[in-house]
Scaffold this motif. Sequence first.
Motif, PDB file in Angstrom:
ATOM      1  N   SER A  60      37.337  36.811  32.185  1.00 19.51           N
ATOM      2  CA  SER A  60      36.429  36.004  32.988  1.00 19.51           C
ATOM      3  C   SER A  60      35.454  35.291  32.064  1.00 19.51           C
ATOM      4  O   SER A  60      35.299  35.649  30.898  1.00 19.51           O
ATOM      5  N   ASP A  80      31.910  34.032  39.792  1.00 25.66           N
ATOM      6  CA  ASP A  80      32.432  35.394  39.661  1.00 25.66           C
ATOM      7  C   ASP A  80      33.953  35.373  39.854  1.00 25.66           C
ATOM      8  O   ASP A  80      34.492  35.969  40.783  1.00 25.66           O
ATOM      9  N   TRP A  82      37.693  36.133  38.236  1.00 26.44           N
ATOM     10  CA  TRP A  82      38.330  37.037  37.283  1.00 26.44           C
ATOM     11  C   TRP A  82      39.846  36.879  37.344  1.00 26.44           C
ATOM     12  O   TRP A  82      40.406  36.552  38.385  1.00 26.44           O
ATOM     13  N   LYS A 114      33.459  44.289  35.492  1.00 27.60           N
ATOM     14  CA  LYS A 114      34.358  44.781  36.557  1.00 27.60           C
ATOM     15  C   LYS A 114      35.117  45.985  36.001  1.00 27.60           C
ATOM     16  O   LYS A 114      36.282  45.888  35.602  1.00 27.60           O
ATOM     17  N   TRP A 115      34.466  47.123  35.964  1.00 26.03           N
ATOM     18  CA  TRP A 115      34.985  48.317  35.302  1.00 26.03           C
ATOM     19  C   TRP A 115      36.346  48.778  35.841  1.00 26.03           C
ATOM     20  O   TRP A 115      37.269  48.983  35.053  1.00 26.03           O
ATOM     21  N   PHE A 117      38.685  47.112  37.335  1.00 28.03           N
ATOM     22  CA  PHE A 117      39.687  46.122  36.953  1.00 28.03           C
ATOM     23  C   PHE A 117      40.026  46.241  35.472  1.00 28.03           C
ATOM     24  O   PHE A 117      41.198  46.169  35.078  1.00 28.03           O
TER      25      PHE A 117
END
Length: 194
Positions: A60, A80, A82, A114-115, A117
């Motif tokens: 991202s 936002d 990704w 985005k942990w 992910f």
Amino acid sequence: VFLPGGRAYPRAAPRNWKSRKITNFPSLSPNKYLYFRRGLIMSKTALTVPPLISGGIMLSYRCTSTCRHCLYRCSPYRPDEWMTIEMAEKIFTALNQEKYLDSIHIAGGEPTIKWPFLLDFIRLARRMNIRIEYMETNASWCAGREITKTKMAELKDAGLSSLLISVSMFHNEFIPFSCTRNCVETARDVFGDE
């Protein structure tokens, strides 16, 4: 570099660019006089792209910082958006066709935003036999020693073997140095010194 939108824009080489002779790509004819510059091989007869050996995948453009030197202008103000797991799977399938590919690295923005992910992405790379050399991070997520160690253990369990920690005066405008220190010291404990 693979971009989240799947687009790449070619750039023209400057008029005064220097070139160097390349002879170590086995897929190219050795009797042509070849030059390498900016990822392209130029000869008197054709323009050829050399084999892919390594590359970065940007998850991202979203980041926790707005560093003045950032090449991609990543920031918390970017949309936002990704990469999806489906897109990652397509990229890994294509990368598996590259016979000279050694590894990739994870880039951004800040991949740790985005942990869940990120962990899924690393696991998918492992399942598809894509070696991830490292993940770039600004260490914004490394405020406390224990949580940092727990998260790094999750990254390692998912299949990550090392981190590239961004440290500069530009990063220090946004990231407390205590976070950077936690990240470096904890990474040594979790991943080792290499």
